[in-house]
Design a protein around this motif. Structure first.
Motif, PDB file in Angstrom:
ATOM      1  N   LEU A  69      -2.781  -1.746   9.188  1.00 48.83           N
ATOM      2  CA  LEU A  69      -3.305  -0.479   8.689  1.00 48.83           C
ATOM      3  C   LEU A  69      -4.722  -0.239   9.180  1.00 48.83           C
ATOM      4  O   LEU A  69      -5.481  -1.185   9.421  1.00 48.83           O
ATOM      5  N   ARG A  70      -5.062   1.046   9.326  1.00 50.19           N
ATOM      6  CA  ARG A  70      -6.424   1.474   9.646  1.00 50.19           C
ATOM      7  C   ARG A  70      -6.655   2.813   8.971  1.00 50.19           C
ATOM      8  O   ARG A  70      -5.841   3.729   9.113  1.00 50.19           O
ATOM      9  N   ASP A  71      -7.732   2.916   8.227  1.00 46.81           N
ATOM     10  CA  ASP A  71      -8.083   4.179   7.554  1.00 46.81           C
ATOM     11  C   ASP A  71      -6.935   4.705   6.702  1.00 46.81           C
ATOM     12  O   ASP A  71      -6.613   5.904   6.736  1.00 46.81           O
ATOM     13  N   ASP A  72      -6.285   3.832   5.956  1.00 40.91           N
ATOM     14  CA  ASP A  72      -5.181   4.186   5.047  1.00 40.91           C
ATOM     15  C   ASP A  72      -3.968   4.784   5.766  1.00 40.91           C
ATOM     16  O   ASP A  72      -3.195   5.529   5.172  1.00 40.91           O
ATOM     17  N   LEU A  73      -3.816   4.479   7.050  1.00 38.58           N
ATOM     18  CA  LEU A  73      -2.634   4.881   7.817  1.00 38.58           C
ATOM     19  C   LEU A  73      -2.109   3.673   8.582  1.00 38.58           C
ATOM     20  O   LEU A  73      -2.805   2.672   8.734  1.00 38.58           O
ATOM     21  N   ILE A  74      -0.894   3.787   9.075  1.00 45.63           N
ATOM     22  CA  ILE A  74      -0.276   2.701   9.845  1.00 45.63           C
ATOM     23  C   ILE A  74      -0.750   2.802  11.293  1.00 45.63           C
ATOM     24  O   ILE A  74      -0.531   3.809  11.947  1.00 45.63           O
ATOM     25  N   GLU A  75      -1.406   1.753  11.764  1.00 45.41           N
ATOM     26  CA  GLU A  75      -1.889   1.707  13.143  1.00 45.41           C
ATOM     27  C   GLU A  75      -0.875   1.025  14.061  1.00 45.41           C
ATOM     28  O   GLU A  75      -0.744   1.365  15.231  1.00 45.41           O
ATOM     29  N   ARG A  76      -0.157   0.054  13.499  1.00 43.27           N
ATOM     30  CA  ARG A  76       0.810  -0.697  14.306  1.00 43.27           C
ATOM     31  C   ARG A  76       1.933  -1.160  13.390  1.00 43.27           C
ATOM     32  O   ARG A  76       1.697  -1.625  12.288  1.00 43.27           O
ATOM     33  N   LEU A  77       3.161  -1.028  13.897  1.00 42.76           N
ATOM     34  CA  LEU A  77       4.341  -1.521  13.188  1.00 42.76           C
ATOM     35  C   LEU A  77       5.181  -2.289  14.201  1.00 42.76           C
ATOM     36  O   LEU A  77       5.535  -1.764  15.247  1.00 42.76           O
ATOM     37  N   VAL A  78       5.461  -3.543  13.881  1.00 42.94           N
ATOM     38  CA  VAL A  78       6.319  -4.381  14.699  1.00 42.94           C
ATOM     39  C   VAL A  78       7.539  -4.737  13.845  1.00 42.94           C
ATOM     40  O   VAL A  78       7.381  -5.306  12.758  1.00 42.94           O
ATOM     41  N   ILE A  79       8.718  -4.389  14.344  1.00 42.97           N
ATOM     42  CA  ILE A  79       9.966  -4.669  13.627  1.00 42.97           C
ATOM     43  C   ILE A  79      10.691  -5.763  14.400  1.00 42.97           C
ATOM     44  O   ILE A  79      10.988  -5.602  15.585  1.00 42.97           O
ATOM     45  N   GLU A  80      10.969  -6.888  13.702  1.00 42.05           N
ATOM     46  CA  GLU A  80      11.615  -8.015  14.361  1.00 42.05           C
ATOM     47  C   GLU A  80      12.363  -8.859  13.329  1.00 42.05           C
ATOM     48  O   GLU A  80      12.036  -8.814  12.150  1.00 42.05           O
ATOM     49  N   PRO A  81      13.350  -9.621  13.811  1.00 40.76           N
ATOM     50  CA  PRO A  81      14.099 -10.496  12.884  1.00 40.76           C
ATOM     51  C   PRO A  81      13.202 -11.570  12.284  1.00 40.76           C
ATOM     52  O   PRO A  81      12.167 -11.896  12.789  1.00 40.76           O
ATOM     53  N   LEU A 106      14.953  -3.201   0.632  1.00 41.25           N
ATOM     54  CA  LEU A 106      13.719  -3.966   0.663  1.00 41.25           C
ATOM     55  C   LEU A 106      13.928  -5.239  -0.155  1.00 41.25           C
ATOM     56  O   LEU A 106      14.279  -5.172  -1.333  1.00 41.25           O
ATOM     57  N   THR A 107      13.760  -6.394   0.487  1.00 41.50           N
ATOM     58  CA  THR A 107      14.036  -7.665  -0.195  1.00 41.50           C
ATOM     59  C   THR A 107      12.792  -8.517  -0.430  1.00 41.50           C
ATOM     60  O   THR A 107      12.865  -9.515  -1.149  1.00 41.50           O
ATOM     61  N   GLY A 108      11.669  -8.157   0.176  1.00 43.70           N
ATOM     62  CA  GLY A 108      10.460  -8.941  -0.035  1.00 43.70           C
ATOM     63  C   GLY A 108       9.250  -8.298   0.601  1.00 43.70           C
ATOM     64  O   GLY A 108       9.377  -7.391   1.421  1.00 43.70           O
ATOM     65  N   ALA A 109       8.083  -8.795   0.201  1.00 41.06           N
ATOM     66  CA  ALA A 109       6.829  -8.268   0.742  1.00 41.06           C
ATOM     67  C   ALA A 109       5.794  -9.382   0.775  1.00 41.06           C
ATOM     68  O   ALA A 109       5.810 -10.290  -0.059  1.00 41.06           O
ATOM     69  N   GLN A 110       4.914  -9.280   1.770  1.00 42.79           N
ATOM     70  CA  GLN A 110       3.828 -10.242   1.927  1.00 42.79           C
ATOM     71  C   GLN A 110       2.564  -9.508   2.355  1.00 42.79           C
ATOM     72  O   GLN A 110       2.639  -8.443   2.974  1.00 42.79           O
ATOM     73  N   GLN A 111       1.425 -10.124   2.035  1.00 41.60           N
ATOM     74  CA  GLN A 111       0.132  -9.603   2.476  1.00 41.60           C
ATOM     75  C   GLN A 111      -0.616 -10.738   3.159  1.00 41.60           C
ATOM     76  O   GLN A 111      -0.758 -11.827   2.603  1.00 41.60           O
ATOM     77  N   ALA A 112      -1.079 -10.489   4.388  1.00 48.63           N
ATOM     78  CA  ALA A 112      -1.861 -11.484   5.118  1.00 48.63           C
ATOM     79  C   ALA A 112      -3.354 -11.297   4.865  1.00 48.63           C
ATOM     80  O   ALA A 112      -4.094 -12.259   4.756  1.00 48.63           O
ATOM     81  N   ASP A 113      -3.787 -10.041   4.811  1.00 44.36           N
ATOM     82  CA  ASP A 113      -5.176  -9.690   4.540  1.00 44.36           C
ATOM     83  C   ASP A 113      -5.169  -8.221   4.118  1.00 44.36           C
ATOM     84  O   ASP A 113      -4.100  -7.619   4.030  1.00 44.36           O
ATOM     85  N   PRO A 114      -6.332  -7.618   3.845  1.00 43.74           N
ATOM     86  CA  PRO A 114      -6.337  -6.239   3.331  1.00 43.74           C
ATOM     87  C   PRO A 114      -5.692  -5.191   4.242  1.00 43.74           C
ATOM     88  O   PRO A 114      -5.381  -4.098   3.795  1.00 43.74           O
ATOM     89  N   SER A 115      -5.469  -5.508   5.518  1.00 43.48           N
ATOM     90  CA  SER A 115      -4.888  -4.494   6.403  1.00 43.48           C
ATOM     91  C   SER A 115      -3.580  -4.936   7.071  1.00 43.48           C
ATOM     92  O   SER A 115      -3.048  -4.199   7.894  1.00 43.48           O
ATOM     93  N   HIS A 116      -3.037  -6.094   6.720  1.00 46.24           N
ATOM     94  CA  HIS A 116      -1.801  -6.587   7.335  1.00 46.24           C
ATOM     95  C   HIS A 116      -0.777  -6.973   6.274  1.00 46.24           C
ATOM     96  O   HIS A 116      -1.066  -7.825   5.413  1.00 46.24           O
ATOM     97  N   TYR A 117       0.391  -6.337   6.381  1.00 47.03           N
ATOM     98  CA  TYR A 117       1.458  -6.532   5.405  1.00 47.03           C
ATOM     99  C   TYR A 117       2.789  -6.712   6.124  1.00 47.03           C
ATOM    100  O   TYR A 117       2.969  -6.230   7.247  1.00 47.03           O
ATOM    101  N   VAL A 118       3.725  -7.370   5.443  1.00 44.66           N
ATOM    102  CA  VAL A 118       5.088  -7.527   5.942  1.00 44.66           C
ATOM    103  C   VAL A 118       6.043  -7.064   4.847  1.00 44.66           C
ATOM    104  O   VAL A 118       5.926  -7.488   3.695  1.00 44.66           O
ATOM    105  N   PRO A 162       0.826  -1.216   0.000  1.00 38.53           N
ATOM    106  CA  PRO A 162       0.000   0.000   0.000  1.00 38.53           C
ATOM    107  C   PRO A 162       0.862   1.269   0.000  1.00 38.53           C
ATOM    108  O   PRO A 162       1.964   1.297   0.550  1.00 38.53           O
ATOM    109  N   ARG A 163       0.317   2.287  -0.598  1.00 37.82           N
ATOM    110  CA  ARG A 163       1.045   3.560  -0.750  1.00 37.82           C
ATOM    111  C   ARG A 163       1.540   4.113   0.592  1.00 37.82           C
ATOM    112  O   ARG A 163       2.639   4.638   0.692  1.00 37.82           O
TER     113      ARG A 163
END
Length: 119
Positions: free
Chosen positions: A107-119, A73-85, A15-16
């Motif tokens: 994501l919520r309302d086209d903004l980032i609601e939560r970001l978790v950074i982990e190995p 950036l080496t990869g991307a994934q989508q779990a559902d319409p509001s969760h991405y890695v 997402p943008r």
């Protein structure tokens, strides 16, 4: 966090708002990076939580100056319409020198609601 198994997508399919945040973070543009988050967003990084815009801004400022590193950036994934890695490879002067990190976005309302950074 996710209801389904993430599926691989191309990085340009993120997402943008995620791309805007990642570009701003890479450029050390704290104001633009913070603008990608909801007012009540949470960031979890290195075992610490940062809640709300002011705490996220302080975290971004610290992260921009603590170490020198390159990020790719080496990869991307989508779990559902509001969760991405977004997976990144970092190399720099931090302990260990290299790491692959997963940036898990909610994501919520086209903004980032939560970001978790982990190995």
């Amino acid at each position: 966090m996710y209801d389904s198994q993430p599926r691989t997508i191309t990085p340009d399919a993120l997402p943008r708002v995620i791309t805007r945040y990642l570009d701003a973070h890479r450029a050390h543009d704290t104001a633009s990076a913070v603008a990608a988050f909801t007012r009540d967003a949470t960031v979890v990084d290195d075992g610490n939580s940062y809640e709300g815009a002011a705490a996220i801004e302080r975290w971004l400022d610290r992260a921009a100056t603590e170490f020198t590193y390159t990020i790719r950036l080496t990869g991307a994934q989508q779990a559902d319409p509001s969760h991405y890695v977004a997976t990144h490879h970092l190399e720099g002067d931090f302990p260990g020198g290299t790491v692959d990190l997963h940036y898990r976005f909610a994501l919520r309302d086209d903004l980032i609601e939560r970001l978790v950074i982990e190995p």
